[in-house]
Design a protein around this motif. Structure first.
Motif, mmCIF file in Angstrom:
data_model
loop_
_atom_site.group_PDB
_atom_site.id
_atom_site.type_symbol
_atom_site.label_atom_id
_atom_site.label_comp_id
_atom_site.label_asym_id
_atom_site.label_seq_id
_atom_site.Cartn_x
_atom_site.Cartn_y
_atom_site.Cartn_z
ATOM 1 N N ARG A 18 14.963 13.641 -18.233
ATOM 2 C CA ARG A 18 15.671 14.905 -17.996
ATOM 3 C C ARG A 18 17.044 14.714 -17.350
ATOM 4 N NH1 ARG A 18 10.266 15.796 -17.900
ATOM 5 N NH2 ARG A 18 9.465 17.871 -18.518
ATOM 6 N N THR A 19 17.554 13.478 -17.342
ATOM 7 C CA THR A 19 18.842 13.224 -16.704
ATOM 8 C C THR A 19 19.957 14.042 -17.344
ATOM 9 O OG1 THR A 19 18.176 10.987 -16.058
ATOM 10 C CG2 THR A 19 20.534 11.458 -16.085
ATOM 11 N N ASP A 20 19.978 14.085 -18.670
ATOM 12 C CA ASP A 20 20.999 14.900 -19.343
ATOM 13 C C ASP A 20 20.863 16.369 -18.959
ATOM 14 O OD1 ASP A 20 22.011 12.651 -20.570
ATOM 15 O OD2 ASP A 20 21.021 13.015 -22.498
ATOM 16 N N ASP A 21 19.627 16.786 -18.730
ATOM 17 C CA ASP A 21 19.367 18.172 -18.342
ATOM 18 C C ASP A 21 19.915 18.457 -16.941
ATOM 19 O OD1 ASP A 21 18.484 20.693 -18.874
ATOM 20 O OD2 ASP A 21 16.359 20.270 -18.578
ATOM 21 N N ILE A 22 19.804 17.478 -16.039
ATOM 22 C CA ILE A 22 20.373 17.648 -14.696
ATOM 23 C C ILE A 22 21.881 17.884 -14.796
ATOM 24 C CG2 ILE A 22 20.861 16.532 -12.480
ATOM 25 C CD1 ILE A 22 18.305 15.007 -12.673
ATOM 26 N N VAL A 23 22.528 17.067 -15.626
ATOM 27 C CA VAL A 23 23.977 17.187 -15.784
ATOM 28 C C VAL A 23 24.344 18.540 -16.377
ATOM 29 C CG1 VAL A 23 26.005 16.237 -16.939
ATOM 30 C CG2 VAL A 23 24.267 14.692 -16.013
ATOM 31 N N ALA A 24 23.637 18.927 -17.435
ATOM 32 C CA ALA A 24 23.948 20.200 -18.096
ATOM 33 C C ALA A 24 23.729 21.380 -17.160
ATOM 34 C CB ALA A 24 23.084 20.354 -19.351
ATOM 35 N N LEU A 25 22.639 21.345 -16.398
ATOM 36 C CA LEU A 25 22.352 22.441 -15.479
ATOM 37 C C LEU A 25 23.406 22.512 -14.372
ATOM 38 C CD1 LEU A 25 20.597 24.702 -14.396
ATOM 39 C CD2 LEU A 25 19.052 22.982 -13.407
ATOM 40 N N THR A 26 23.791 21.377 -13.835
ATOM 41 C CA THR A 26 24.825 21.352 -12.800
ATOM 42 C C THR A 26 26.131 21.919 -13.328
ATOM 43 O OG1 THR A 26 23.799 19.391 -11.804
ATOM 44 C CG2 THR A 26 26.076 19.878 -11.174
ATOM 45 N N ARG A 27 26.513 21.507 -14.520
ATOM 46 C CA ARG A 27 27.762 22.004 -15.113
ATOM 47 C C ARG A 27 27.698 23.520 -15.324
ATOM 48 N NH1 ARG A 27 29.699 19.025 -20.275
ATOM 49 N NH2 ARG A 27 31.713 19.877 -19.573
ATOM 50 N N ASP A 28 26.561 23.998 -15.831
ATOM 51 C CA ASP A 28 26.432 25.435 -16.064
ATOM 52 C C ASP A 28 26.554 26.218 -14.765
ATOM 53 O OD1 ASP A 28 26.135 25.063 -18.779
ATOM 54 O OD2 ASP A 28 23.961 25.320 -18.802
ATOM 55 N N LEU A 29 25.937 25.705 -13.704
ATOM 56 C CA LEU A 29 25.997 26.395 -12.418
ATOM 57 C C LEU A 29 27.415 26.403 -11.854
ATOM 58 C CD1 LEU A 29 22.713 24.953 -10.847
ATOM 59 C CD2 LEU A 29 23.101 27.340 -11.507
ATOM 60 N N ILE A 30 28.139 25.293 -12.005
ATOM 61 C CA ILE A 30 29.521 25.222 -11.524
ATOM 62 C C ILE A 30 30.397 26.243 -12.233
ATOM 63 C CG2 ILE A 30 31.595 23.755 -11.559
ATOM 64 C CD1 ILE A 30 29.698 21.369 -11.025
ATOM 65 N N ARG A 31 30.095 26.517 -13.494
ATOM 66 C CA ARG A 31 30.933 27.419 -14.291
ATOM 67 C C ARG A 31 30.812 28.878 -13.852
ATOM 68 N NH1 ARG A 31 29.354 24.091 -19.723
ATOM 69 N NH2 ARG A 31 31.077 22.585 -19.641
ATOM 70 N N PHE A 32 29.855 29.180 -13.003
ATOM 71 C CA PHE A 32 29.819 30.500 -12.371
ATOM 72 C C PHE A 32 30.645 30.409 -11.083
ATOM 73 C CE2 PHE A 32 25.866 30.537 -14.827
ATOM 74 C CZ PHE A 32 25.943 31.775 -15.452
ATOM 75 N N PRO A 33 31.804 31.069 -11.012
ATOM 76 C CA PRO A 33 32.653 30.971 -9.809
ATOM 77 C C PRO A 33 32.128 31.855 -8.690
ATOM 78 C CG PRO A 33 33.679 32.422 -11.416
ATOM 79 C CD PRO A 33 32.420 31.896 -12.069
ATOM 80 N N THR A 34 31.054 31.417 -8.069
ATOM 81 C CA THR A 34 30.358 32.215 -7.052
ATOM 82 C C THR A 34 31.074 32.113 -5.705
ATOM 83 O OG1 THR A 34 28.879 30.307 -6.831
ATOM 84 C CG2 THR A 34 28.096 32.154 -8.156
ATOM 85 N N ILE A 35 32.295 32.587 -5.662
ATOM 86 C CA ILE A 35 33.176 32.375 -4.518
ATOM 87 C C ILE A 35 32.844 33.370 -3.409
ATOM 88 C CG2 ILE A 35 35.578 32.297 -3.770
ATOM 89 C CD1 ILE A 35 36.252 31.884 -6.811
ATOM 90 N N ASN A 36 32.682 32.833 -2.203
ATOM 91 C CA ASN A 36 32.342 33.634 -1.027
ATOM 92 C C ASN A 36 33.305 33.297 0.105
ATOM 93 O OD1 ASN A 36 31.027 35.070 1.015
ATOM 94 N ND2 ASN A 36 29.649 33.377 1.448
ATOM 95 N N PRO A 37 34.025 34.282 0.647
ATOM 96 C CA PRO A 37 34.094 35.668 0.180
ATOM 97 C C PRO A 37 34.913 35.794 -1.097
ATOM 98 C CG PRO A 37 35.635 35.343 1.997
ATOM 99 C CD PRO A 37 34.862 34.052 1.843
ATOM 100 N N PRO A 38 34.701 36.909 -1.830
ATOM 101 C CA PRO A 38 33.952 38.128 -1.481
ATOM 102 C C PRO A 38 32.499 38.135 -1.964
ATOM 103 C CG PRO A 38 35.231 38.519 -3.440
ATOM 104 C CD PRO A 38 35.539 37.110 -3.045
ATOM 105 N N GLY A 39 32.140 37.189 -2.841
ATOM 106 C CA GLY A 39 30.794 37.209 -3.417
ATOM 107 C C GLY A 39 30.839 37.392 -4.923
ATOM 108 N N GLU A 40 31.738 36.657 -5.558
ATOM 109 C CA GLU A 40 31.912 36.761 -7.003
ATOM 110 C C GLU A 40 30.717 36.149 -7.749
ATOM 111 O OE1 GLU A 40 34.360 38.166 -8.587
ATOM 112 O OE2 GLU A 40 36.055 38.274 -7.203
ATOM 113 N N ALA A 41 30.375 36.746 -8.875
ATOM 114 C CA ALA A 41 29.463 36.158 -9.871
ATOM 115 C C ALA A 41 28.079 35.821 -9.337
ATOM 116 C CB ALA A 41 30.103 34.908 -10.495
#
Length: 425
Positions: free
Chosen positions: A12-35
């Motif tokens: 599942r190593t490729d899956d770890i990489v893909a999941l990490t990349r997908d999560l990074i692509r959500f700009p969950t910036i705090n503040p204010p609490g985006e995405a």
């Protein structure tokens, strides 16, 4: 069984990489609490496909929560075949702003030279991905395990965790009998177990003045000059005194084994109210600063506060017209989980197995959501363990190593075996 578990993670190593990349692509910036909501829903859908039951909980009424920026948390639970204890992996999905100095897109999840780059890669979306893979690999190779596994993606850790773990702990999500052990995959290095953190006291100090025309400052009283006297006293007296205090506990890095204080912000006068226009020609009648005091296990919170207020009170007697107010914003006592707690022993066993060495036991320089698990949830079998180098957190070109994530996932999976599979250290 051990070899099957390790292979399940490797596969599942490729899956770890893909999941990490997908999560990074959500700009969950705090503040204010985006995405927050789309990121939580993405994680929930992913875990739902793996057989987890999903629940979304909004931290209603917490700081920053609004219809535009809802504090959306996701909690996923997988029930084993038999009754037993519950292990909960908790990761925060929020990140700080990217800032300047990047050589790659901070929200693309760039992969190069065995690393995944992006804001939150290290702190802590790589750790979240590793915990998901660890749980999925464990379930696949131990279908008859006893107990339950929970994985949560929570918000606002970077601003105190009030809309995330604190809110959920108040609702019983981090207490027995629901949960027995908590692992927080913060980036403290793959061969170290973090047992706790230093204490923190945030406070806002306001100095008072009297408004007047800027061409005739002698008719007013500058709150900014009063604040300057406060900062000068801190420099001359408080900072040298703090630097002499040192803990016996294993705080990392070395510089954090001393007491510290940071001036988080200063706001004074009316200029800021007119930005980006011209300054207001007034004497400042108010000035505010926020202090961030980090203190040691050996220190008392009352003494920590008195070190500051004694300086302010002395200035009030020595400096004409000096007046101030002080407001507590947050206080968290230092904490340290005992090494004989089951979760510590389980993860230590995984580190020995994967790295063929004894783990290092450390204390974090800053607080993280363990404070709410212990303070509100009254659950003390809780540690931080995850991939990533702490010094990279909040930096430009933040990254997490792919091999580090895979190895950490193996450690977590072995830990699950000890806590849920009947193994003993």
């Amino acid at each position: 069984m051990r070899d099957q578990l390790m292979k399940a993670v490797d596969d599942r190593t490729d899956d770890i990489v893909a999941l990490t990349r997908d999560l990074i692509r959500f700009p969950t910036i705090n503040p204010p609490g985006e995405a927050y909501t789309p990121c939580a829903e993405y994680l929930g859908e992913r875990l739902k496909r793996s057989g987890f039951v999903i629940e979304y909980v909004r931290g209603e009424g917490t700081p920053g929560d609004s219809d535009r920026y809802p504090r959306t948390n996701v909690i996923a639970r997988y029930e084993g075949k038999r009754p037993g204890e519950t292990v909960h992996f908790n990761s925060h999905i929020d990140v700080v702003e990217a800032g300047e100095g990047w050589t790659v897109d901070p929200y693309e999840g760039v992969v190069k030279e065995g690393r995944v780059y992006g804001r939150g890669a290290c702190d802590m979306k790589g750790g979240l991905a590793a915990s998901v893979i660890a749980a999925e690999a464990f379930i696949a190779t131990n279908p008859d395990f006893a107990g339950a596994i929970e994985i949560s993606g929570t918000v606002d850790e970077e601003s105190g965790g009030f809309g995330g773990v604190a809110y959920l702990a108040g609702k019983g999500y981090f207490s027995k009998p629901r949960v027995d052990h908590v692992i927080i995959p913060e980036p403290l290095n793959k061969d170290r177990i973090c047992l706790g953190h230093r204490g923190v006291w945030w406070a806002e100090i306001e100095t008072k003045g009297r408004i007047a025309h800027g061409s005739m400052p002698f008719l007013g009283d500058s709150a900014i000059r009063h604040m300057g006297a406060v900062l000068a006293a801190f420099e001359d007296e408080l900072f040298p005194a703090l630097d002499k205090k040192q803990t016996r506990t294993p705080v990392v890095p070395e510089g954090a084994r001393r007491s510290t204080m940071n001036i988080n912000s200063i706001h004074g006068g009316q200029t800021e109210d007119f930005y980006p226009g011209l300054p207001s020609p007034n004497v400042a009648d108010t000035c505010r600063t926020v202090i961030d005091r980090r203190f040691l296990l050996e220190e008392d919170i009352g003494d920590v506060k008195r070190e500051v207020t004694s300086i302010l009170d002395r200035l009030k007697t020595e400096r004409p017209k000096f007046d101030y107010s002080i407001r507590d914003m947050m206080e968290v006592l230092p904490l340290m989980t005992e090494k004989d707690e089951p979760v510590v022993k389980a993860v230590a066993s995984g580190i020995r197995d994967i790295f063929d060495r004894e783990p290092d036991y450390v204390i974090s320089p800053g607080t993280y959501d363990q404070k709410h698990v212990s303070r509100i949830g009254h659950l003390f079998s809780c540690i931080a363990y995850g991939p990533g180098i702490l010094d990279l957190a909040h930096q430009p070109d933040e990254w997490v190593g792919i091999e580090d994530m895979a190895q950490s996932a193996k450690v977590m999976a072995i830990g699950l075996g000890h806590l849920l599979g009947g193994q003993r250290n």
